[in-house]
Motif scaffolding. Sequence first.
Motif, mmCIF file in Angstrom:
data_model
loop_
_atom_site.group_PDB
_atom_site.id
_atom_site.type_symbol
_atom_site.label_atom_id
_atom_site.label_comp_id
_atom_site.label_asym_id
_atom_site.label_seq_id
_atom_site.Cartn_x
_atom_site.Cartn_y
_atom_site.Cartn_z
ATOM 1 N N ALA A 177 0.814 -1.220 0.000
ATOM 2 C CA ALA A 177 0.000 0.000 0.000
ATOM 3 C C ALA A 177 0.843 1.262 0.000
ATOM 4 N N PHE A 178 2.099 1.176 0.459
ATOM 5 C CA PHE A 178 2.961 2.356 0.562
ATOM 6 C C PHE A 178 4.172 2.224 -0.356
ATOM 7 N N ASP A 179 3.936 1.791 -1.604
ATOM 8 C CA ASP A 179 5.024 1.618 -2.560
ATOM 9 C C ASP A 179 5.298 2.864 -3.386
ATOM 10 N N SER A 180 4.744 4.012 -2.983
ATOM 11 C CA SER A 180 4.955 5.304 -3.659
ATOM 12 C C SER A 180 4.377 5.327 -5.067
ATOM 13 N N ALA A 181 3.499 4.367 -5.397
ATOM 14 C CA ALA A 181 2.878 4.362 -6.721
ATOM 15 C C ALA A 181 1.619 5.208 -6.772
ATOM 16 N N GLY A 182 1.122 5.663 -5.608
ATOM 17 C CA GLY A 182 -0.024 6.542 -5.590
ATOM 18 C C GLY A 182 -1.361 5.861 -5.775
ATOM 19 N N HIS A 183 -1.450 4.566 -5.462
ATOM 20 C CA HIS A 183 -2.721 3.851 -5.580
ATOM 21 C C HIS A 183 -3.503 4.009 -4.265
ATOM 22 N N VAL A 184 -4.293 5.066 -4.198
ATOM 23 C CA VAL A 184 -5.030 5.364 -2.981
ATOM 24 C C VAL A 184 -6.099 4.313 -2.707
ATOM 25 N N ALA A 185 -6.542 3.615 -3.753
ATOM 26 C CA ALA A 185 -7.573 2.595 -3.577
ATOM 27 C C ALA A 185 -7.118 1.488 -2.629
ATOM 28 N N LYS A 186 -5.817 1.251 -2.544
ATOM 29 C CA LYS A 186 -5.316 0.229 -1.625
ATOM 30 C C LYS A 186 -5.604 0.598 -0.166
ATOM 31 N N LEU A 187 -5.637 1.888 0.124
ATOM 32 C CA LEU A 187 -5.883 2.310 1.499
ATOM 33 C C LEU A 187 -7.288 1.957 1.962
ATOM 34 N N CYS A 188 -8.222 1.842 1.015
ATOM 35 C CA CYS A 188 -9.586 1.447 1.405
ATOM 36 C C CYS A 188 -9.584 0.065 2.032
ATOM 37 N N LEU A 189 -8.797 -0.848 1.464
ATOM 38 C CA LEU A 189 -8.696 -2.188 2.030
ATOM 39 C C LEU A 189 -7.966 -2.169 3.365
ATOM 40 N N VAL A 190 -6.986 -1.279 3.513
ATOM 41 C CA VAL A 190 -6.231 -1.184 4.760
ATOM 42 C C VAL A 190 -7.086 -0.604 5.880
ATOM 43 N N PHE A 191 -7.897 0.398 5.552
ATOM 44 C CA PHE A 191 -8.703 1.069 6.577
ATOM 45 C C PHE A 191 -9.980 0.311 6.937
ATOM 46 N N LEU A 192 -10.372 -0.653 6.130
ATOM 47 C CA LEU A 192 -11.620 -1.363 6.387
ATOM 48 C C LEU A 192 -11.622 -2.089 7.734
ATOM 49 N N PRO A 193 -10.580 -2.855 8.110
ATOM 50 C CA PRO A 193 -10.584 -3.463 9.444
ATOM 51 C C PRO A 193 -10.594 -2.429 10.566
#
Length: 372
Positions: free
Chosen positions: A240-256
């Motif tokens: 999620a923090f690979d500096s590629a700017g894919h903010v959509a990954k944070l949705c999966l991280v914040f869900l729990p």
Amino acid sequence: MAWWDLRSLSFFQRIRNHFQDVSTRGLGISAGTGGRFSSINFPLIDRKNEQFRMREVQLGSHTVKSHGYSVARTHMHDWLILMLLVLIEIILYIIHPFSRFVGKDMMTDLRYPLKSNTVPVWAVPMYAVLLPIVVFLVVYFRRRDVYDLHHAVLGLLFSILVTAVITDAIKNAVGRPRPDFFWRCFPDGKDVYDQLGNVICHGEKKVIKEGHKSFPSGHTSWSFAGLGFLSLYLSGKIKAFDSAGHVAKLCLVFLPLLFASLVGISRVDDYWHHWEDVFAGGLIGLVVAAFCYLQFFPPPYHPQGWGPYAYFRSLEDSPDSTQANNGQDSSNVQSAEGQVENQEGQNCHGCIGLSLARNRSSASDDIESGRK
């Protein structure tokens, strides 16, 4: 064509071939970035990742059948400590909490109705323990990495039990009344006090005992301990923090974390906890989860945050690792190391680098070249 024209043409052709070769080796596109970014800034990291993938193919998968017993045996003392934590938690649950003085004027904030739990107690282990383990198993069946499965389960259980021990120890020591303490103490609504003004409860002893365990919230601390660990685990696996700017990954991280927050809010809505209890419980669970996760996995923002430390150590210590390094050009590795060391000195203060891998690689190159 004159001879000097042939010589000049051959000279420029050699220069062009040289720059093409340099661009092919130095500006290669990393497979992990999907072909969008150059690997010139992180040559050693990409080189090491390629070597790890090559060794993984050569060694085969680290399955439960092939490596499970050795991994569990290595961490036998951790499992024994885990059993000790279970015993301590049982003792803390049995003993009676501190009976805090509760006067008549304090009952104003403790007269909320006695309600049932929106999230029952039996449901907490289901989503805080079993759900993350199911995710770990899915990742295991995809990658066949017993190190990842074992350390994820062990870290999760440590996160849950350490949080439970801390939470219940504080509960018993503080003995703060719950917001519905009045109806626990006086189920018929008739309050009685002694000469000092302290309550004389005539309700059910078990219910009164639970009424003195308000701070901190156990539901909330357990939720953030388990789901917080799962959030860190997912952020490392999906990079999620690979500096590629894919903010959509944070949705999966914040869900729990969102689900854990809703559980904490339900404790206030049910009048089982004050808001301070929920805040403290969430903070305890999240901090313990972070500490337990970092014992087994690199930080999620690290280039190797997708795997546990033990996995990379097993690849480095494998017999085939030296054979995989023999075919590499030592001069290219040394130049790449120099670039990474300069970059780490400027931009990577405090991050977990590959110093161990670099030292071993340079030592093997010295032996091959006859310097040692």
